[in-house]
Design an enzyme around this catalytic site. Structure first.
Site, short mmCIF file in Angstrom:
data_model
loop_
_atom_site.label_atom_id
_atom_site.label_comp_id
_atom_site.label_asym_id
_atom_site.label_seq_id
_atom_site.Cartn_x
_atom_site.Cartn_y
_atom_site.Cartn_z
N GLY A 1 34.19 78.66 86.83
CA GLY A 1 33.66 77.31 86.79
C GLY A 1 32.88 76.82 87.99
O GLY A 1 32.29 75.74 87.93
N GLU B 1 37.97 83.90 87.74
CA GLU B 1 37.08 84.59 86.80
C GLU B 1 35.75 83.86 86.66
O GLU B 1 35.47 83.25 85.65
CB GLU B 1 37.75 84.81 85.43
CG GLU B 1 38.48 83.63 84.89
CD GLU B 1 39.26 83.90 83.61
OE1 GLU B 1 39.61 85.06 83.32
OE2 GLU B 1 39.51 82.92 82.90
N PRO B 2 34.91 83.98 87.69
CA PRO B 2 33.59 83.34 87.66
C PRO B 2 32.64 84.05 86.70
O PRO B 2 32.66 85.27 86.60
CB PRO B 2 33.10 83.51 89.10
CG PRO B 2 33.78 84.76 89.59
CD PRO B 2 35.14 84.74 88.94
N GLY B 3 31.83 83.27 86.02
CA GLY B 3 30.78 83.82 85.18
C GLY B 3 29.43 83.37 85.72
O GLY B 3 28.70 84.13 86.36
N ARG C 1 20.05 76.18 76.16
CA ARG C 1 20.91 75.28 76.95
C ARG C 1 20.40 73.85 77.03
O ARG C 1 21.19 72.93 77.17
CB ARG C 1 21.16 75.86 78.35
CG ARG C 1 22.02 77.14 78.28
CD ARG C 1 22.49 77.62 79.65
NE ARG C 1 23.41 76.70 80.26
CZ ARG C 1 23.12 75.91 81.29
NH1 ARG C 1 21.92 75.95 81.83
NH2 ARG C 1 24.01 75.10 81.78
N TYR D 1 23.00 71.14 75.94
CA TYR D 1 23.61 70.33 77.00
C TYR D 1 22.61 69.51 77.81
O TYR D 1 22.98 68.97 78.85
CB TYR D 1 24.35 71.20 78.04
CG TYR D 1 25.15 72.36 77.54
CD1 TYR D 1 26.32 72.17 76.83
CD2 TYR D 1 24.78 73.67 77.86
CE1 TYR D 1 27.08 73.25 76.42
CE2 TYR D 1 25.54 74.75 77.46
CZ TYR D 1 26.69 74.54 76.74
OH TYR D 1 27.45 75.61 76.35
N CYS E 1 10.17 75.99 64.97
CA CYS E 1 9.95 74.84 64.09
C CYS E 1 11.15 73.92 64.21
O CYS E 1 12.02 73.86 63.33
CB CYS E 1 9.81 75.32 62.66
SG CYS E 1 8.44 76.44 62.50
N GLU E 2 11.19 73.20 65.33
CA GLU E 2 12.36 72.39 65.66
C GLU E 2 11.93 71.51 66.83
O GLU E 2 11.59 72.04 67.90
CB GLU E 2 13.48 73.36 66.09
CG GLU E 2 14.81 72.77 66.40
CD GLU E 2 15.65 72.54 65.15
OE1 GLU E 2 15.52 73.29 64.17
OE2 GLU E 2 16.40 71.57 65.16
C1 LIG Z 1 33.49 80.69 80.42
C2 LIG Z 1 34.75 81.06 81.04
C3 LIG Z 1 34.76 81.46 82.37
C4 LIG Z 1 33.55 81.45 83.26
O1 LIG Z 1 33.10 80.16 83.50
P1 LIG Z 1 31.84 79.93 84.47
O2 LIG Z 1 31.64 78.47 84.45
O3 LIG Z 1 30.71 80.67 83.87
O4 LIG Z 1 32.22 80.44 85.81
C5 LIG Z 1 35.97 81.88 82.88
N1 LIG Z 1 37.10 81.89 82.12
C6 LIG Z 1 37.10 81.50 80.85
C7 LIG Z 1 38.35 81.55 80.07
C8 LIG Z 1 35.93 81.06 80.26
O5 LIG Z 1 35.96 80.66 78.99
#
Ligand SMILES: *Cc1c(COP(=O)(O)O)cnc(C)c1O
Length: 434
Positions: A251, A293-295, A333, A337, A364-365
């Site tokens: 997050g 767990e960063p994404g 996105r 959002y 077409c949107e």
């Molecule tokens: C999406 C998600 C993440 C990653 O979130 P980011 O905002 O991208 O860092 C980590 N854990 C879980 C369970 C998620 O659903």
């Protein structure tokens, strides 16, 4: 000179935007547009930042996971494996891709609020290290399917701490009213712990929570950690079970425009660790193994999308539409959002951004927009347009709406590009049609 947000972006002697040392106009010429381009070094640097900070502050058994839904293809799992990361997968397809890449299964955490029996079987058969179990239905199914295989499966339970981290509602997931996890407030969290402890093929190690995305302060994480450590203490007092692992989710945010703050990730992790240690001491709970767990923060900044401008249309008294050869299918996105982005003309990024434009796609949107009221240089047909910070939740959310083939993904390393995902062809679009 305009603010390019990140050090891996620059302007070369030709006056073109570069990424990781590669000329974006050349990349567009070689690979075509729309095109996703990632600076591999930027991804690896972020992996190392997280990993080193986690090891230094949470101890030698800390494991940062890459939340692979942010950007998922085979080469990304190879990079994550080489960088010593774990990964978080949320579907059979992500698990399959991880396995295809040879990612070590014991370092996979398997998420998702509705795992099918097939997903569970696939994950058990490939030896996934940890399931993050969402609900009682899943827990019973996992116990049964693991039992049939004589496995006692390691799990965490997903818990909802009841926190709103003040980001967009659609990406805020820690509130009591959520499709994810078991809320503490309603007593369901304690109930599912008791159930997990009673099942013979379930090996409960601890808890998981994920409070949302694009968060710039550590305060919501510390609040979540306090609630989760309290919960660990409650569980210990009520059942005798002491959690040894606490996964605080992902997050942390990234800047999309020059007005967004930059996060010092190493400092954020250090400050989180200090706060969590204090909380554990106050609650007399042993410090659990902490998992992050960063994404987004691992991959968003590393990526840009290149488009070719097709038309510039000014509606007098209203606005100017700049239309590009991609849009909602490669970046949904804004439609989802109203996410903000930075755009620039890649063949003259240093020209002043004198215009305010609506950047439109080709679908077409009417809602097919990459952004509105965006500062941009004067644009004309044939210009290469770059949208910055598209490494996360762009390719992974792409669709074939209007039968538009998905773009290729190119990784740049030491100035040299290589194809990581081929561009879809029209033949690919009809491949499964009968
Ligand atoms: C999406 C998600 C993440 C990653 O979130 P980011 O905002 O991208 O860092 C980590 N854990 C879980 C369970 C998620 O659903």
């Amino acid at each position: 000179m305009m603010n390019l947000l990140y050090d891996h972006l620059a302007v070369n002697q030709k006056g073109h935007l570069t990424i990781g040392g590669a000329d974006t106009v050349d990349l567009a010429g070689t690979f075509g547009t729309p095109l996703y381009v990632m600076d591999e070094a930027a991804v690896r640097t972020m992996c190392r930042t997280y990993r080193q900070a986690a090891l230094a502050n949470f101890g030698p058994d800390a494991l940062p996971l890459y939340a692979s839904k942010a950007l998922c293809f085979t080469e990304m799992y190879r990079i994550a494996a080489e960088e010593g990361m774990g990964v978080d997968c949320v579907s059979g397809g992500e698990l399959y891709t991880a396995r295809h890449a040879g990612f070590p299964a014991e370092r996979i955490y398997f998420h998702g609020n509705n795992k099918t029996d097939r997903d569970i079987v696939d994950a058990l058969d490939m030896g996934v290290g940890t399931f993050v179990v969402d609900n009682t239905d899943e827990l019973y199914a996992l116990d049964r399917l693991a039992g049939e295989r004589n496995i006692r499966q390691r799990i965490l339970l997903r818990i909802t701490p009841g926190i709103d981290p003040h980001t967009h509602k659609a990406i805020s997931t820690g509130r009591v009213d959520s499709k994810f996890g078991s809320p503490i407030a309603t007593g369901q969290a304690l109930d599912i712990v008791r159930l997990a402890l009673s099942l013979p093929h379930i090996n409960l190690h601890g808890f998981h929570c994920h409070i949302g995305s694009q968060i710039f302060d550590i305060d919501p994480f510390v609040d979540a950690a306090r609630i989760m450590v309290d919960f660990i203490a409650t569980v210990r007092d009520e059942t005798g079970f002491t959690a040894s692992e606490l996964n605080l989710g992902g997050g942390l945010g990234v800047p999309y425009t020059e007005f967004d703050r930059k996060v010092d990730y190493a400092a954020a992790i250090r400050d989180m660790a200090t706060a969590i240690r204090t909380i554990c001491e106050e609650r007399k709970v042993g410090m659990p193994r902490i998992i992050l767990e960063p994404g987004r923060s691992l991959v968003a900044a590393a990526g840009i999308t290149l488009y070719t401008v097709g038309s510039v249309k000014t509606i007098p008294g209203f606005r100017t539409y700049v239309s590009v050869d991609g849009g909602m299918p490669d970046n949904p996105r804004y439609a989802l959002y109203q996410s903000q982005y930075t755009a620039l003309i890649a063949n003259r990024p240093d020209a002043p951004r004198t215009e305010r434009v609506t950047l439109a796609g080709r679908c077409c949107e009417s809602g097919d927009l990459v952004g509105e009221d965006m500062p941009l240089q004067q644009a004309s047909r044939g210009d290469i347009l770059a949208v910055l910070t598209t490494g996360a939740y762009n390719y992974s959310m792409a669709s074939n709406y209007n039968r538009i083939p998905r773009p290729a993904v190119v990784l740049v390393k030491d100035g040299t590009p290589r194809l990581a995902v081929r561009r879809e062809s029209y033949e690919d679009l009809v491949r499964n049609d009968l």
